[in-house]
Design a protein around this motif. Sequence first.
Motif, short mmCIF file in Angstrom:
data_model
loop_
_atom_site.label_atom_id
_atom_site.label_comp_id
_atom_site.label_asym_id
_atom_site.label_seq_id
_atom_site.Cartn_x
_atom_site.Cartn_y
_atom_site.Cartn_z
N PHE A 94 0.82 -1.22 0.00
CA PHE A 94 0.00 0.00 0.00
C PHE A 94 0.85 1.26 0.00
O PHE A 94 0.54 2.23 -0.70
CB PHE A 94 -0.97 0.01 1.19
CG PHE A 94 -2.21 -0.80 0.95
CD1 PHE A 94 -3.22 -0.34 0.12
CD2 PHE A 94 -2.35 -2.04 1.54
CE1 PHE A 94 -4.36 -1.09 -0.10
CE2 PHE A 94 -3.48 -2.81 1.32
CZ PHE A 94 -4.49 -2.33 0.49
N LEU A 95 1.93 1.27 0.77
CA LEU A 95 2.76 2.47 0.82
C LEU A 95 3.55 2.67 -0.47
O LEU A 95 3.80 3.81 -0.88
CB LEU A 95 3.69 2.43 2.03
CG LEU A 95 2.95 2.47 3.38
CD1 LEU A 95 3.93 2.38 4.52
CD2 LEU A 95 2.07 3.70 3.50
N ALA A 96 3.92 1.59 -1.14
CA ALA A 96 4.57 1.72 -2.44
C ALA A 96 3.60 2.36 -3.45
O ALA A 96 4.00 3.21 -4.25
CB ALA A 96 5.04 0.36 -2.95
N ILE A 97 2.35 1.96 -3.38
CA ILE A 97 1.33 2.55 -4.26
C ILE A 97 1.15 4.03 -3.95
O ILE A 97 1.11 4.87 -4.87
CB ILE A 97 -0.01 1.78 -4.14
CG1 ILE A 97 0.15 0.37 -4.72
CG2 ILE A 97 -1.14 2.55 -4.82
CD1 ILE A 97 -1.00 -0.57 -4.40
N ILE A 98 1.06 4.37 -2.67
CA ILE A 98 0.91 5.78 -2.26
C ILE A 98 2.12 6.59 -2.71
O ILE A 98 1.99 7.72 -3.19
CB ILE A 98 0.72 5.89 -0.73
CG1 ILE A 98 -0.62 5.28 -0.31
CG2 ILE A 98 0.84 7.33 -0.24
CD1 ILE A 98 -1.82 5.96 -0.92
N GLU A 99 3.31 6.02 -2.56
CA GLU A 99 4.53 6.72 -2.97
C GLU A 99 4.53 6.97 -4.48
O GLU A 99 4.88 8.06 -4.94
CB GLU A 99 5.77 5.91 -2.57
CG GLU A 99 7.06 6.62 -2.84
CD GLU A 99 8.26 5.87 -2.32
OE1 GLU A 99 9.15 6.54 -1.78
OE2 GLU A 99 8.32 4.63 -2.46
N ALA A 100 4.11 5.98 -5.25
CA ALA A 100 4.05 6.14 -6.70
C ALA A 100 3.02 7.20 -7.09
O ALA A 100 3.31 8.09 -7.91
CB ALA A 100 3.72 4.81 -7.36
#
Length: 183
Positions: A94-100
């Motif tokens: 989820f945080l990788a998605i938010i970062e992207a």
Amino acid sequence: MNVLNFTYFFTHILIIMMVNYMYYLNYFFIFSILGHFIECFFYSNGESGILLGYWTPIYGFGTIIILFINKIIDKLKLNKILKVITLFFSSAIFLAIIEAIGGYLIKWIFNTELWNYSSHKFNIGEYTSLEMSLIWGLSSILLIYFLKPIVDKIVNKIHKFITYILIVLLIIDLIATIVVKTM
């Protein structure tokens, strides 16, 4: 009598919602500000995030996401080890998605790039990578199992008035940032 019961019930629900709302807002502000200073410390240029003020909201949003993920995991009937593993992988994803999403939005709105992971061996586009996802997974474990018990004591003592001031300051900063950086 039914109207009084309904009013009593509704009032309690509103109080519970407001308490939870303030709890998450305070977490957002604490970790947005903390994230800003940590990032400034680790990067030589001393800048963090897109906003003019001393906060980097992506860390606040990430923290809220981790808290919600943990809340969901707590409802599952998992043993301690499975909870930690589930928290790690869920938060990493989820945080990788938010970062992207954050990277693309900053590029689109402000026409600037604050980070680029194209040089990472396992990059997933420009704005996230497997390496960073692993850091986010480890950070979620650190947050939930080590920092949260300490921060909860602080969060519960922050007066609503302070939170309201921070909300106003964040809105002013958002407006000022948009005016300054897009004109």
